[in-house]
Motif scaffolding. Structure first.
Motif, short mmCIF file in Angstrom:
data_model
loop_
_atom_site.label_atom_id
_atom_site.label_comp_id
_atom_site.label_asym_id
_atom_site.label_seq_id
_atom_site.Cartn_x
_atom_site.Cartn_y
_atom_site.Cartn_z
N LYS A 344 59.74 46.67 7.40
CA LYS A 344 58.94 45.53 6.94
C LYS A 344 57.66 45.97 6.23
CE LYS A 344 60.55 42.11 10.30
NZ LYS A 344 61.79 42.77 10.63
N GLY A 345 57.48 47.26 6.10
CA GLY A 345 56.29 47.77 5.42
C GLY A 345 55.44 48.62 6.35
N THR A 346 54.51 49.34 5.77
CA THR A 346 53.64 50.24 6.52
C THR A 346 52.23 50.15 5.98
OG1 THR A 346 55.54 51.76 6.65
CG2 THR A 346 53.41 52.61 7.35
N VAL A 347 51.26 50.06 6.90
CA VAL A 347 49.86 49.99 6.51
C VAL A 347 49.06 51.00 7.33
CG1 VAL A 347 47.82 48.53 6.23
CG2 VAL A 347 50.10 47.52 6.00
N ALA A 348 48.20 51.76 6.66
CA ALA A 348 47.31 52.70 7.34
C ALA A 348 45.87 52.27 7.10
CB ALA A 348 47.53 54.12 6.81
N SER A 349 45.12 52.10 8.18
CA SER A 349 43.71 51.72 8.04
C SER A 349 42.88 52.96 7.69
CB SER A 349 43.19 51.07 9.32
OG SER A 349 43.18 52.01 10.39
N LEU A 350 41.79 52.73 6.99
CA LEU A 350 40.90 53.81 6.56
C LEU A 350 39.47 53.56 7.04
CD1 LEU A 350 42.13 53.99 2.84
CD2 LEU A 350 42.93 55.38 4.75
N GLY A 351 39.35 52.87 8.16
CA GLY A 351 38.04 52.49 8.64
C GLY A 351 37.73 51.05 8.29
N LYS A 352 36.50 50.65 8.50
CA LYS A 352 36.11 49.25 8.34
C LYS A 352 36.36 48.72 6.93
CE LYS A 352 32.19 46.18 9.29
NZ LYS A 352 32.95 45.33 10.22
N ALA A 355 42.05 49.97 3.78
CA ALA A 355 43.40 50.37 4.21
C ALA A 355 44.27 50.59 2.99
CB ALA A 355 44.02 49.31 5.13
N VAL A 356 45.43 51.19 3.21
CA VAL A 356 46.46 51.29 2.17
C VAL A 356 47.78 50.89 2.80
CG1 VAL A 356 45.37 53.06 0.73
CG2 VAL A 356 46.75 53.76 2.69
N GLY A 357 48.65 50.26 2.00
CA GLY A 357 49.90 49.83 2.58
C GLY A 357 50.98 49.53 1.57
N LEU A 358 52.21 49.57 2.06
CA LEU A 358 53.40 49.16 1.31
C LEU A 358 54.07 48.05 2.11
CD1 LEU A 358 54.94 52.60 0.27
CD2 LEU A 358 54.26 50.80 -1.32
N ALA A 359 54.22 46.89 1.52
CA ALA A 359 54.88 45.78 2.20
C ALA A 359 55.42 44.80 1.17
CB ALA A 359 53.90 45.07 3.13
N PHE A 360 56.58 44.22 1.49
CA PHE A 360 57.20 43.23 0.59
C PHE A 360 57.44 43.82 -0.81
CE2 PHE A 360 53.89 41.10 3.23
CZ PHE A 360 54.76 40.61 4.21
N GLY A 361 57.68 45.14 -0.85
CA GLY A 361 57.96 45.80 -2.12
C GLY A 361 56.74 46.01 -2.99
N LEU A 372 46.02 42.74 5.70
CA LEU A 372 47.45 42.84 6.01
C LEU A 372 47.67 43.58 7.33
CD1 LEU A 372 50.35 42.34 5.06
CD2 LEU A 372 50.24 44.50 3.80
N LYS A 373 46.89 44.63 7.56
CA LYS A 373 46.97 45.39 8.81
C LYS A 373 46.62 44.47 9.99
CE LYS A 373 46.48 49.13 11.57
NZ LYS A 373 47.57 50.01 12.00
#
Length: 397
Positions: A344-352, A355-361, A372-373
């Motif tokens: 369903k996607g992946t999100v990585a937080s980068l602090g306050k 973030a970066v993420g891949l979701a819904f293509g 999103l996170k």
């Protein structure tokens, strides 16, 4: 004697909890005796641990009492530590008793994988549990107090995070936000504080979208993170780490976030494993043991390209749902379902706020990815505890 089948679930991580909650929903009363075993009386959110570890959130916000999740009339909860699994006898030995089972679900969680790096087990800390992150937080705060007493020891203000996968990146993001605050509180020159993120692979966030990886590294570099990518840690000592061709980075704090293996109890039970993980069949069962299911960090499954799925919360949750379905099907003599991972996607937080993420293509970064996170975290709270848990915990995530 009762002929009601006994289901024992070991571990209340993402896979174990979802298995228990789905069984609670799908089984009729007196259709099976279900027992959930966990060494703590709470379930914790592994994907949130990087925040209390860095000190940017409270540990309480990363856990929820198991009694608030399960129906005690359908699920028996046993707070104990598993000592041994005896597959021949269909018994689980606990530190304070024994449980017999007809069906067993193993979701005991992983252990740090140090890849044989000398000194890593002895000298590094790990983001693996509520207790471990409590220790990390207190240790980090203590370093600033130590430096004030011994201002020549700049190694007290040097922090090394081994591994730039999701755990490592999310932790350095939080720590990069926290360290300037600690410097200010302790009247320490922030220029003396060093934060290294060391990764042996040729890229941070290995396997992730290159554009998003570049963005993440830019954000974290601006926050003060020094990356050493494509550089292996050769040894961890009481004084820091040895990297590359013998370079020493002196640091009083080393956090290892670069690897997870399965639980050693599985190997000791005589079940075939690869680094402690079981190559389960399509239905999540142990080959040759149709009554034993394995979920989460303890399971090993491969995608269409033949690469193993990473041990993430998302896959553990989906395995829990399929595992529960197949347990009910086994009891009712119905066909089992094959497990199919739906990413369903992946999100990585980068602090306050980052973030970066891949979701819904699509690719997301910055504040949108951070929202999103948060949405993903709130969705999980809803799945396991409904609206009441979202109201209680949602504002903290």
């Amino acid at each position: 004697m009762s002929n009601i089948p006994k289901i024992v679930i070991l571990g209340a991580g993402y896979g174990g909890v979802l298995t228990a909650l789905r069984l609670q929903k799908e089984l009729n009363y007196n259709e099976a005796d279900v027992t959930l075993v966990n060494k703590h009386d709470y379930h914790y959110f592994t994907t949130h641990l990087h925040m209390p570890a860095a000190g940017t959130d409270k540990t309480e916000n990363a856990r929820v009492s198991i009694s608030k999740l399960i129906d005690e009339f359908k699920i028996d909860f046993v707070k104990s530590t598993v000592v041994q699994i005896r597959t021949q006898d269909k018994k689980v030995i606990l530190e304070d008793g024994t449980l017999s089972y007809d069906y067993l679900v193993i979701g005991l969680g992983g252990e740090p994988e140090t890849f044989g790096i000398p000194g890593m087990l002895e000298h590094a800390m790990n983001i693996r549990s509520i207790n471990s992150v409590r220790l990390i937080r207190e240790h980090i705060e203590y370093q600033f107090a130590r430096y004030k007493r011994e201002p020549h020891r700049t190694d007290y203000l040097t922090f090394v995070v081994g591994g730039a996968g999701f755990t490592g990146i999310e932790f350095v993001g939080e720590l990069a936000d926290r360290l300037p605050e600690l410097a200010k509180q302790n009247d320490v020159d922030p220029a003396l504080v060093k934060l290294y993120n060391i990764e042996a692979a040729p890229s941070a966030l290995p396997g992730f979208d290159p554009e998003l990886v570049e963005y993440a590294m830019q954000v974290l570099t601006r926050k003060g993170v020094t990356f050493r990518i494509g550089t292996a840690i050769k040894e961890c000592t009481a004084d820091g780490v040895i990297v590359g061709e013998g370079e020493e980075i002196k640091a009083a704090t080393v956090i290892w976030a670069a690897g997870v293996r399965g639980n050693r109890l599985i190997e000791e039970a005589g079940i075939e494993t690869m680094r402690g993980r079981v190559k389960v069949d399509d239905s999540l069962r142990v080959p040759g043991n149709d009554n034993i299911y394995v979920v989460g960090d303890n399971s090993l499954m491969f995608n269409a390209e033949g690469r193993p799925f990473p041990p993430t919360a998302q896959i553990a949750m989906q395995q829990g749902v399929t595992c529960a379905h197949n347990l009910v099907a086994s009891i009712r003599n119905q066909p089992l379902k094959k497990f199919e991972f739906k990413n369903k996607g992946t999100v990585a937080s980068l602090g306050k706020g980052e973030a970066v993420g891949l979701a819904f293509g699509k690719k997301y970064k910055g504040g949108v990815a951070a929202l999103l996170k948060k949405a993903i975290d709130i969705r999980y709270l809803y799945i396991i505890g409904g609206i009441p848990l979202v109201v209680r915990k949602g504002k903290f995530l």
